[in-house]
Design a protein around this motif. Structure first.
Motif, PDB file in Angstrom:
ATOM      1  N   VAL A  65       1.013  -1.175  -0.133  1.00 18.98           N
ATOM      2  CA  VAL A  65       0.077  -0.152  -0.008  1.00 18.98           C
ATOM      3  C   VAL A  65       0.874   1.110   0.063  1.00 18.98           C
ATOM      4  O   VAL A  65       0.410   2.278   0.052  1.00 18.98           O
ATOM      5  N   ASP A  66       2.078   1.176   0.088  1.00 17.78           N
ATOM      6  CA  ASP A  66       3.130   2.253  -0.123  1.00 17.78           C
ATOM      7  C   ASP A  66       3.164   3.329   0.857  1.00 17.78           C
ATOM      8  O   ASP A  66       3.139   4.503   0.570  1.00 17.78           O
ATOM      9  N   GLY A  80     -15.383 -17.766  -1.771  1.00 23.41           N
ATOM     10  CA  GLY A  80     -14.123 -18.588  -1.881  1.00 23.41           C
ATOM     11  C   GLY A  80     -12.898 -17.572  -1.840  1.00 23.41           C
ATOM     12  O   GLY A  80     -11.947 -17.959  -2.206  1.00 23.41           O
ATOM     13  N   ALA A  81     -13.030 -16.440  -1.180  1.00 24.55           N
ATOM     14  CA  ALA A  81     -11.720 -15.604  -1.052  1.00 24.55           C
ATOM     15  C   ALA A  81     -11.992 -14.861   0.273  1.00 24.55           C
ATOM     16  O   ALA A  81     -12.916 -14.558   0.966  1.00 24.55           O
ATOM     17  N   TYR A  82     -10.780 -14.319   0.592  1.00 17.91           N
ATOM     18  CA  TYR A  82     -10.656 -13.411   1.641  1.00 17.91           C
ATOM     19  C   TYR A  82     -10.766 -12.116   1.303  1.00 17.91           C
ATOM     20  O   TYR A  82     -10.101 -11.621   0.170  1.00 17.91           O
ATOM     21  N   HIS A  83     -11.516 -11.196   1.884  1.00 16.56           N
ATOM     22  CA  HIS A  83     -11.641  -9.657   1.602  1.00 16.56           C
ATOM     23  C   HIS A  83     -11.291  -8.964   2.818  1.00 16.56           C
ATOM     24  O   HIS A  83     -11.540  -9.308   3.860  1.00 16.56           O
ATOM     25  N   LEU A  84     -10.069  -7.927   2.628  1.00 12.45           N
ATOM     26  CA  LEU A  84      -9.668  -7.079   3.475  1.00 12.45           C
ATOM     27  C   LEU A  84      -9.860  -5.806   3.356  1.00 12.45           C
ATOM     28  O   LEU A  84      -9.682  -5.179   2.067  1.00 12.45           O
ATOM     29  N   TRP A  85     -10.362  -5.071   4.077  1.00 12.77           N
ATOM     30  CA  TRP A  85     -10.563  -3.574   4.141  1.00 12.77           C
ATOM     31  C   TRP A  85      -9.668  -3.137   5.152  1.00 12.77           C
ATOM     32  O   TRP A  85      -9.815  -3.111   6.509  1.00 12.77           O
ATOM     33  N   GLU A  94       1.232  12.960   8.276  1.00  9.54           N
ATOM     34  CA  GLU A  94       1.096  14.171   7.251  1.00  9.54           C
ATOM     35  C   GLU A  94      -0.174  13.905   6.306  1.00  9.54           C
ATOM     36  O   GLU A  94      -0.219  14.934   5.591  1.00  9.54           O
ATOM     37  N   ILE A  95      -0.249  12.662   5.930  1.00  9.38           N
ATOM     38  CA  ILE A  95      -1.257  12.216   4.908  1.00  9.38           C
ATOM     39  C   ILE A  95      -2.460  11.593   5.580  1.00  9.38           C
ATOM     40  O   ILE A  95      -2.497  10.792   6.775  1.00  9.38           O
ATOM     41  N   PHE A  96      -3.693  12.149   5.381  1.00  4.76           N
ATOM     42  CA  PHE A  96      -4.970  11.761   6.020  1.00  4.76           C
ATOM     43  C   PHE A  96      -4.908  10.207   5.717  1.00  4.76           C
ATOM     44  O   PHE A  96      -4.824   9.773   4.582  1.00  4.76           O
ATOM     45  N   PRO A  97      -5.196   9.156   6.698  1.00  9.35           N
ATOM     46  CA  PRO A  97      -5.105   7.787   6.554  1.00  9.35           C
ATOM     47  C   PRO A  97      -6.216   7.312   5.447  1.00  9.35           C
ATOM     48  O   PRO A  97      -7.317   7.726   5.336  1.00  9.35           O
ATOM     49  N   ARG A  98      -5.862   6.769   4.361  1.00 10.19           N
ATOM     50  CA  ARG A  98      -6.748   6.227   3.288  1.00 10.19           C
ATOM     51  C   ARG A  98      -7.195   4.924   3.484  1.00 10.19           C
ATOM     52  O   ARG A  98      -6.461   4.027   4.292  1.00 10.19           O
ATOM     53  N   THR A  99      -8.229   4.366   3.099  1.00 12.58           N
ATOM     54  CA  THR A  99      -8.768   3.118   3.266  1.00 12.58           C
ATOM     55  C   THR A  99      -8.585   2.386   2.011  1.00 12.58           C
ATOM     56  O   THR A  99      -8.549   2.974   0.639  1.00 12.58           O
ATOM     57  N   PHE A 100      -8.187   1.103   1.834  1.00 14.00           N
ATOM     58  CA  PHE A 100      -7.861   0.053   0.738  1.00 14.00           C
ATOM     59  C   PHE A 100      -8.670  -1.084   0.826  1.00 14.00           C
ATOM     60  O   PHE A 100      -9.193  -1.519   2.097  1.00 14.00           O
ATOM     61  N   TYR A 101      -8.906  -1.664  -0.376  1.00  6.30           N
ATOM     62  CA  TYR A 101      -9.524  -2.997  -0.327  1.00  6.30           C
ATOM     63  C   TYR A 101      -8.339  -4.061  -1.161  1.00  6.30           C
ATOM     64  O   TYR A 101      -8.106  -3.558  -2.207  1.00  6.30           O
ATOM     65  N   ALA A 102      -8.399  -5.158  -0.495  1.00  2.00           N
ATOM     66  CA  ALA A 102      -7.772  -6.277  -1.225  1.00  2.00           C
ATOM     67  C   ALA A 102      -8.162  -7.326  -1.182  1.00  2.00           C
ATOM     68  O   ALA A 102      -9.298  -7.891   0.029  1.00  2.00           O
ATOM     69  N   THR A 103      -7.764  -8.504  -2.021  1.00  2.00           N
ATOM     70  CA  THR A 103      -8.436  -9.583  -2.093  1.00  2.00           C
ATOM     71  C   THR A 103      -7.271 -10.699  -2.132  1.00  2.00           C
ATOM     72  O   THR A 103      -6.382 -10.360  -2.573  1.00  2.00           O
ATOM     73  N   PRO A 105      -6.585 -15.294  -2.140  1.00  2.00           N
ATOM     74  CA  PRO A 105      -7.102 -16.921  -1.873  1.00  2.00           C
ATOM     75  C   PRO A 105      -6.704 -17.429  -0.684  1.00  2.00           C
ATOM     76  O   PRO A 105      -7.336 -18.598  -0.458  1.00  2.00           O
ATOM     77  N   ASP A 106      -5.554 -17.024  -0.118  1.00  2.00           N
ATOM     78  CA  ASP A 106      -4.976 -17.689   0.948  1.00  2.00           C
ATOM     79  C   ASP A 106      -4.340 -16.921   1.967  1.00  2.00           C
ATOM     80  O   ASP A 106      -3.784 -17.295   2.952  1.00  2.00           O
ATOM     81  N   LEU A 107      -4.554 -15.604   2.054  1.00  2.00           N
ATOM     82  CA  LEU A 107      -3.833 -14.587   2.922  1.00  2.00           C
ATOM     83  C   LEU A 107      -2.438 -14.399   2.671  1.00  2.00           C
ATOM     84  O   LEU A 107      -1.639 -13.826   3.330  1.00  2.00           O
ATOM     85  N   VAL A 108      -1.970 -14.889   1.490  1.00  2.00           N
ATOM     86  CA  VAL A 108      -0.690 -14.478   1.211  1.00  2.00           C
ATOM     87  C   VAL A 108      -0.445 -13.886  -0.244  1.00  2.00           C
ATOM     88  O   VAL A 108       0.183 -12.880  -0.224  1.00  2.00           O
ATOM     89  N   ASP A 109      -0.998 -14.283  -1.270  1.00  2.00           N
ATOM     90  CA  ASP A 109      -1.261 -13.655  -2.322  1.00  2.00           C
ATOM     91  C   ASP A 109      -2.370 -12.648  -2.332  1.00  2.00           C
ATOM     92  O   ASP A 109      -3.321 -13.042  -2.511  1.00  2.00           O
ATOM     93  N   TRP A 110      -1.962 -11.406  -2.587  1.00  3.60           N
ATOM     94  CA  TRP A 110      -2.897 -10.106  -2.507  1.00  3.60           C
ATOM     95  C   TRP A 110      -2.952  -9.368  -3.861  1.00  3.60           C
ATOM     96  O   TRP A 110      -2.185  -9.051  -4.397  1.00  3.60           O
ATOM     97  N   GLU A 111      -4.193  -9.000  -3.964  1.00  7.75           N
ATOM     98  CA  GLU A 111      -4.470  -8.016  -5.055  1.00  7.75           C
ATOM     99  C   GLU A 111      -5.162  -6.711  -4.474  1.00  7.75           C
ATOM    100  O   GLU A 111      -6.099  -7.057  -3.995  1.00  7.75           O
ATOM    101  N   VAL A 112      -4.537  -5.704  -4.547  1.00  8.64           N
ATOM    102  CA  VAL A 112      -4.934  -4.601  -4.082  1.00  8.64           C
ATOM    103  C   VAL A 112      -5.753  -3.801  -4.954  1.00  8.64           C
ATOM    104  O   VAL A 112      -5.024  -3.327  -6.032  1.00  8.64           O
ATOM    105  N   ALA A 113      -6.843  -3.264  -4.767  1.00  7.01           N
ATOM    106  CA  ALA A 113      -7.534  -2.405  -5.855  1.00  7.01           C
ATOM    107  C   ALA A 113      -6.866  -0.995  -5.892  1.00  7.01           C
ATOM    108  O   ALA A 113      -6.314  -0.621  -4.855  1.00  7.01           O
ATOM    109  N   ASP A 114      -6.960  -0.323  -6.918  1.00  2.64           N
ATOM    110  CA  ASP A 114      -6.470   0.980  -7.066  1.00  2.64           C
ATOM    111  C   ASP A 114      -7.090   2.101  -6.609  1.00  2.64           C
ATOM    112  O   ASP A 114      -6.516   3.240  -6.489  1.00  2.64           O
TER     113      ASP A 114
END
Length: 348
Positions: A65-66, A80-85, A94-103, A105-114
């Motif tokens: 999430v940089d 069939g998937a993990y969903h993380l907010w 200094e930066i307002f905390p932002r929310t992200f969404y990621a999915t 299949p196993d809690l290891v390989d993640w795809e983070v939405a843009d």
């Protein structure tokens, strides 16, 4: 109000509450009543519940999430998937905390939405903005989120939001669904609700604290027939000291996990009397979500169980996961990462 990362659980102890707010919760004949007073016993069952950290590296490093800090605000398993907010923020605040969404299949390989899933939520909140806490997928495919945040009054309250897809866009109901009761045990504010379906609707457990006792969180209960109108219990269902010295000062961040037909487990962050100490993960058990007992006389997880950890900050549990179900935010020197845990959890 600025957001600061404490060395203990996010919320009551370190974010000052200011000014009273009205309590909108009201009784409704259609709403299943919450108990006037539910009990919690400190007699442990010594069930051997533990959380085993998996892998030699974080399962969700902050580089995804940089930002320096990454917080697992809400985690669920569906379709069939993990969903993380989660929330991501920098070390200097200094930066307002932002929310992200990621999915994953196993809690290891993640795809983070843009995109930020809560960018169009329709709420005006102080830092840290909307904080997801519990997300459910309804039978009709609608997704429902229960979140908390600081409106202009500066006291954290709960909101309900809905979306057609887990990645959003999410839209919040304009009014809070639950607020503090001024002068009561939750008069300082509320945070991190965890919500489950029940036969009569919904049940919520949440952290709360008395205005005069910041840093001494308890766990309250509320019930609802529709997820919108809630009735709070008159007293906390879990108080500090449930399992002993490691949670003698505060019990916060309740995370529910079904144990099948025999009951429920609740994972939580416990703090001892020395608030400078690190949080430990404790476990309570219940046959009915109302009366809770200590499930383990010792913590299920401590910072020393995590490689190079300087403390446990936030935990998340994916109910009904088909595999590992636990994410824990481990603090380092000016950063945090998420580690995966596998729970050893016999039936209560």
């Amino acid at each position: 109000m600025r957001y600061r990362l404490p060395l203990i659980a996010l919320g009551a102890a370190l974010l000052a509450a200011c000014g009273p707010t009205a309590d909108p919760s009201a009784s409704d004949s259609a709403v299943p009543p919450a108990p006037a007073s539910a009990s919690a016993s400190a007699a442990p069952s010594d069930s051997g519940i533990s959380v085993h950290i998996q892998g030699a590296e974080p399962a969700f490093p902050n580089t995804l999430v940089d930002e320096e800090f990454v917080l697992p605000a809400a985690l669920t398993f569906a379709d069939g998937a993990y969903h993380l907010w989660g929330k991501a923020f920098d070390a200097e605040n200094e930066i307002f905390p932002r929310t992200f969404y990621a999915t994953s299949p196993d809690l290891v390989d993640w795809e983070v939405a843009d995109t930020d899933p809560l960018a169009e939520i329709g709420l005006v909140l102080e830092s840290p903005g909307p904080v997801p806490a519990s997300v459910l997928e309804e039978a009709d495919g609608t997704w429902v989120m229960f979140l908390w945040g600081y409106p202009s009054e500066g006291v954290p309250v709960f909101y309900r939001a809905t979306a057609a897809e887990p990645e959003g866009p999410w839209t919040a109901d304009p009014e809070p669904v639950l607020t503090r009761t001024s002068g009561s045990w939750d008069g300082g504010g509320l945070d991190f609700p965890t919500v489950v379906h029940t036969g009569g609707g919904y049940l919520m457990l949440y952290s709360a604290w008395r205005l005069s006792e910041p840093g001494s969180d308890v766990v309250g209960v509320a019930t609802s027939s529709d997820g919108t109108t809630w009735t709070k219990g008159a007293e906390p269902v879990i108080r500090p000291g449930l399992c002993g010295a490691f949670d003698a000062r505060s019990i916060t961040l309740p995370r529910l996990r079904s144990a099948g037909p025999t009951g429920w487990y609740l994972f939580y962050n416990g703090l001892g009397e020395d608030l400078s100490g690190a949080a430990s993960v404790g476990v309570a058990s219940s046959p009915d979500l109302q009366t809770w007992t200590c499930a383990n006389p010792v913590p299920a997880l401590v910072a020393a169980d995590i490689p190079d950890s300087e403390g446990i900050h936030t935990i998340a549990v994916a109910a009904d996961a088909q595999g590992p179900e636990f994410l824990v935010e481990s603090l380092g020197d000016g950063f945090s990462n998420l580690w995966m845990g596998d729970v050893s959890m016999p039936a209560p």
